[in-house]
Structures are given as structure tokens and as C-alpha cells.
Scaffold this motif. Sequence first.
Motif, PDB file in Angstrom:
ATOM      1  N   ASN A  63       0.855  -1.190   0.000  1.00  0.00           N
ATOM      2  CA  ASN A  63       0.000   0.000   0.000  1.00  0.00           C
ATOM      3  C   ASN A  63       0.889   1.237   0.000  1.00  0.00           C
ATOM      4  N   PHE A  64       1.790   1.255  -0.959  1.00  0.00           N
ATOM      5  CA  PHE A  64       2.817   2.294  -1.018  1.00  0.00           C
ATOM      6  C   PHE A  64       2.221   3.694  -1.164  1.00  0.00           C
ATOM      7  N   GLU A  65       1.129   3.831  -1.912  1.00  0.00           N
ATOM      8  CA  GLU A  65       0.531   5.146  -2.114  1.00  0.00           C
ATOM      9  C   GLU A  65       0.068   5.754  -0.793  1.00  0.00           C
ATOM     10  N   ILE A  66      -0.479   4.912   0.084  1.00  0.00           N
ATOM     11  CA  ILE A  66      -0.913   5.413   1.395  1.00  0.00           C
ATOM     12  C   ILE A  66       0.291   5.740   2.270  1.00  0.00           C
ATOM     13  N   VAL A  67       1.367   4.973   2.151  1.00  0.00           N
ATOM     14  CA  VAL A  67       2.598   5.286   2.884  1.00  0.00           C
ATOM     15  C   VAL A  67       3.103   6.670   2.489  1.00  0.00           C
ATOM     16  N   LYS A  68       3.153   6.914   1.187  1.00  0.00           N
ATOM     17  CA  LYS A  68       3.620   8.222   0.704  1.00  0.00           C
ATOM     18  C   LYS A  68       2.694   9.347   1.170  1.00  0.00           C
TER      19      LYS A  68
ATOM     20  N   LEU B  57       9.382  -6.037  -2.982  1.00  0.00           N
ATOM     21  CA  LEU B  57       8.639  -5.121  -3.850  1.00  0.00           C
ATOM     22  C   LEU B  57       9.407  -3.837  -4.148  1.00  0.00           C
ATOM     23  N   LEU B  58      10.652  -3.784  -3.763  1.00  0.00           N
ATOM     24  CA  LEU B  58      11.433  -2.570  -3.953  1.00  0.00           C
ATOM     25  C   LEU B  58      11.730  -2.322  -5.430  1.00  0.00           C
ATOM     26  N   ASP B  59      11.497  -1.093  -5.845  1.00  0.00           N
ATOM     27  CA  ASP B  59      11.906  -0.649  -7.172  1.00  0.00           C
ATOM     28  C   ASP B  59      12.561   0.715  -7.000  1.00  0.00           C
ATOM     29  N   ALA B  60      12.936   1.367  -8.093  1.00  0.00           N
ATOM     30  CA  ALA B  60      13.683   2.620  -7.998  1.00  0.00           C
ATOM     31  C   ALA B  60      12.906   3.685  -7.229  1.00  0.00           C
ATOM     32  N   GLU B  61      11.595   3.802  -7.507  1.00  0.00           N
ATOM     33  CA  GLU B  61      10.795   4.826  -6.831  1.00  0.00           C
ATOM     34  C   GLU B  61      10.703   4.558  -5.334  1.00  0.00           C
ATOM     35  N   LYS B  62      10.421   3.312  -4.979  1.00  0.00           N
ATOM     36  CA  LYS B  62      10.268   2.976  -3.560  1.00  0.00           C
ATOM     37  C   LYS B  62      11.592   3.133  -2.818  1.00  0.00           C
TER      38      LYS B  62
ATOM     39  N   ALA C 251      14.750   5.727   1.234  1.00  0.00           N
ATOM     40  CA  ALA C 251      16.068   6.254   1.594  1.00  0.00           C
ATOM     41  C   ALA C 251      15.980   7.703   2.057  1.00  0.00           C
ATOM     42  N   THR C 252      15.012   8.436   1.529  1.00  0.00           N
ATOM     43  CA  THR C 252      14.867   9.856   1.849  1.00  0.00           C
ATOM     44  C   THR C 252      14.032  10.091   3.109  1.00  0.00           C
ATOM     45  N   ASN C 253      13.004   9.267   3.309  1.00  0.00           N
ATOM     46  CA  ASN C 253      12.003   9.583   4.330  1.00  0.00           C
ATOM     47  C   ASN C 253      12.001   8.691   5.567  1.00  0.00           C
ATOM     48  N   ILE C 254      12.420   7.446   5.454  1.00  0.00           N
ATOM     49  CA  ILE C 254      12.344   6.537   6.603  1.00  0.00           C
ATOM     50  C   ILE C 254      13.603   6.719   7.441  1.00  0.00           C
ATOM     51  N   ASN C 255      13.531   7.648   8.363  1.00  0.00           N
ATOM     52  CA  ASN C 255      14.723   8.104   9.083  1.00  0.00           C
ATOM     53  C   ASN C 255      14.825   7.602  10.512  1.00  0.00           C
ATOM     54  N   TYR C 256      13.848   6.819  10.974  1.00  0.00           N
ATOM     55  CA  TYR C 256      13.912   6.274  12.338  1.00  0.00           C
ATOM     56  C   TYR C 256      14.541   4.888  12.339  1.00  0.00           C
ATOM     57  N   GLY C 257      14.111   4.059  11.424  1.00  0.00           N
ATOM     58  CA  GLY C 257      14.656   2.721  11.316  1.00  0.00           C
ATOM     59  C   GLY C 257      14.098   2.066  10.073  1.00  0.00           C
TER      60      GLY C 257
ATOM     61  N   VAL D 287      15.447 -10.648  -2.657  1.00  0.00           N
ATOM     62  CA  VAL D 287      15.632  -9.721  -1.532  1.00  0.00           C
ATOM     63  C   VAL D 287      17.061  -9.206  -1.470  1.00  0.00           C
ATOM     64  N   THR D 288      18.037 -10.075  -1.638  1.00  0.00           N
ATOM     65  CA  THR D 288      19.430  -9.616  -1.561  1.00  0.00           C
ATOM     66  C   THR D 288      19.774  -8.672  -2.703  1.00  0.00           C
ATOM     67  N   SER D 289      19.246  -8.957  -3.893  1.00  0.00           N
ATOM     68  CA  SER D 289      19.492  -8.062  -5.026  1.00  0.00           C
ATOM     69  C   SER D 289      18.956  -6.666  -4.732  1.00  0.00           C
ATOM     70  N   ASN D 290      17.730  -6.603  -4.223  1.00  0.00           N
ATOM     71  CA  ASN D 290      17.126  -5.306  -3.887  1.00  0.00           C
ATOM     72  C   ASN D 290      17.840  -4.630  -2.721  1.00  0.00           C
ATOM     73  N   ALA D 291      18.205  -5.425  -1.726  1.00  0.00           N
ATOM     74  CA  ALA D 291      18.858  -4.858  -0.537  1.00  0.00           C
ATOM     75  C   ALA D 291      20.199  -4.226  -0.894  1.00  0.00           C
ATOM     76  N   LEU D 292      20.955  -4.872  -1.756  1.00  0.00           N
ATOM     77  CA  LEU D 292      22.258  -4.337  -2.147  1.00  0.00           C
ATOM     78  C   LEU D 292      22.108  -3.014  -2.897  1.00  0.00           C
ATOM     79  N   GLN D 293      21.037  -2.893  -3.692  1.00  0.00           N
ATOM     80  CA  GLN D 293      20.784  -1.619  -4.365  1.00  0.00           C
ATOM     81  C   GLN D 293      20.411  -0.543  -3.353  1.00  0.00           C
ATOM     82  N   LEU D 294      19.576  -0.903  -2.377  1.00  0.00           N
ATOM     83  CA  LEU D 294      19.153   0.067  -1.368  1.00  0.00           C
ATOM     84  C   LEU D 294      20.335   0.513  -0.509  1.00  0.00           C
ATOM     85  N   LEU D 295      21.257  -0.382  -0.258  1.00  0.00           N
ATOM     86  CA  LEU D 295      22.431  -0.044   0.550  1.00  0.00           C
ATOM     87  C   LEU D 295      23.326   0.981  -0.137  1.00  0.00           C
TER      88      LEU D 295
END
Length: 347
Positions: free
Chosen positions: A65-70, A97-102, A107-113, A141-149
Motif C-alpha cells: 500500500n505504497f501510495e498510502i505510505v507516501k 517489492l522494492l523498485d527505484a521509486e520505492k 532512503a529519503t524519508n524513513i529516518n527512524y529505522g 531480496v538480496t538483489s534489492n537490498a544491495l541496491q538500497l544499501l
Amino acid sequence: MLASIWVTTACNMRCDYCYEGMDKSYEMMSRETVDIAIDYILSQYKQMADTTLIVQFHGGEPLMNFEIVKYTTNRIKEAFIGQDDVLLFGMTTNGTLLDAEKMSFLATNINYGLSISLDGGKDTHDLHRKLHNGKGSYDLVTSNALQLLTLRTDIRARLTFNSETVAELYENAVHLVKLGFGKVACIPDYYDNRWNENHMKLLLEQARQVQIYLREAQKNHPDLDIILLNVPYFKMGVCTGGTGSFHILPNGDLYPCSYGIGDNEFRIGNVKDASPLDTDKLASILRSAEEINPDCKGCSLYAGCTCSRCKIINKVLTGNDLTPSPVVCAMENTKYQILKENNTIYT
């Protein structure tokens, strides 16, 4: 104040150890409900006269429910414009479910954990964490996680272990460090009914190995952290579930904490109601939290133990709010052993 918003109960995975069950309902929080929830959160926050608001996005898998998160993030941020108060956002995601937009948004907004559920190496992770089609999720998951890192170096790996995987706990934690995670949180599955004394011995051995590895690794990487029974005890104080913290489900139902979700005994209201909070039920829950567990009288670990503070987890795991879980009790004692061996100040 901590407010957890369950933007959905749905999940695209079928993890067989999930405390919410494998086959979850498909509820999505609507714009209408989240607007009411946000108003309730801001109202409660103002009444508390707190200076920090933490908003935790929960699921299911919250990115379904990414739209509601945003929308929620942006609306609450707008409410804090011009204020000196601290506003933080947190989330744990399964990472599928991670993609470039998510990734950019998180990375920009989730600043607590910001945590990704990853249980270690491929064999261990895929043992329990499967997609709905039955396939393991490790590679995705590892492929996406490495990109997020590459966008955020402080992403935390959330490693869940149970009686079946505890023997490989050290190996799996180190695997995640070598993948590039600087923070690894090893979380026990309290709901696993197969824990026994031998498993606790294995846990102690694995924790010792982790501590040895961590001490050596921190010589070159002082910020590296593997959380496993090594957090010093502290006096927890009285439970504030329903007041200083609460959970809001997709339909607006209010609960004091995640352990009681879905059990009407612990439902304390609904944000859509004219009077959202059932103050009598909440008061009863909080009174129970202050009672002493008879089986725990005289225990030196009582002030810092989950089962002494949270009577809801007792009820969920043992059927009685004043009866502690033997599994949690054994793990608390194992933790105490690790702290003593590492000369950690114990208070």
C-alpha cells in the motif's frame, strides 16, 4: 510518542513462522481512514505534550500500500512544518517489492529505522521465507537490498531465527555483515513451540561466537553492530500501550501493541468512532500490566524482562496474562549469561 499504522494486512509472502499467520486477510487502509487516523495521531500527540513523534508503517507488507505510505508521510510532514519537534518514520519490509521509486522514497524519508527481513544465507532464508508461489525469496531480496544499501548505508537486516535455525545463527549473522549490512538485529521467534533446553544451549554458544566476531570486527569497523542478547538490561517501567504508543489497523481499530492484534480482548477502540478510545478497557489492560507475575517473584531480571512488563504477550503465549512464557524466560537468562561473560554493567 509511537504510532504504528497498519497500512495493510496483506502480504505477498507466506512465511511459515509469521506470527500473523500464513494466509492473511487482504485489507488495505483507505485514504478516508488514514486521514482520520492521522488526525487522531496528531491530536494524541498534542495532548501528550511530547517533543518526538515516531510513525511506524506496519503490515502485512507495508509496501503493498505504497501510495498510502507516501500520502501519510507527506501529510504528517506538512503538519510539522515550522515546529521544532522531532518527526521520525520507520518501516520493516520484506524487500521483495522494492523498485527505484520505492527505494528513493524510503532512503529519503524513513529516518527512524529502515529494516529488511533477511534471515541469513540462502538456505536458511529460503527455508521459511517463501513467496506465494512457493519459491524462496533470497535472491530477489538480496538483489534489492544491495541496491538500497547504495542509497543508505544504515539499512538494518532483521534476522529472525527459531529452533530450526538457531544452530546456524552465527554463520547467518556474519553472512549478512559480509553482504554489506552494518546493522544486524537477530530476533527470536517466541511463537515457535519447539524450543527446548538443547536449543537454548545452542543459542548461548552462537551468541558467544557472535560476540567474539563482533569485538574483532569492530576494531576496523567501530559502528558495526550485531544485536543478539547483548543489549544491556534496563528498567523498563510501566507499559504505555494505548497512551504513549498504539497501533491502528486498516479498518481503524486501535490496539495497545502488536502482540494483541486481532484479539477483540485487546481492541481498545476505533479512530472512526465519535469517542475513539474505550478508556475503561484500556485502563483494565494497563492495570494488569502493573500486576506482579507470581512465578517471577524474586527474579533478579524482573525489572528488565518482557514478560514482567507486557502482560499481553504472556496471554498470547501462555493463555494467562500473569504467566510468563518459558521460552522468553529462558532467553532472558541466556542474555544475562552473555552480559556477565562480557563484563557488561548490569542494572
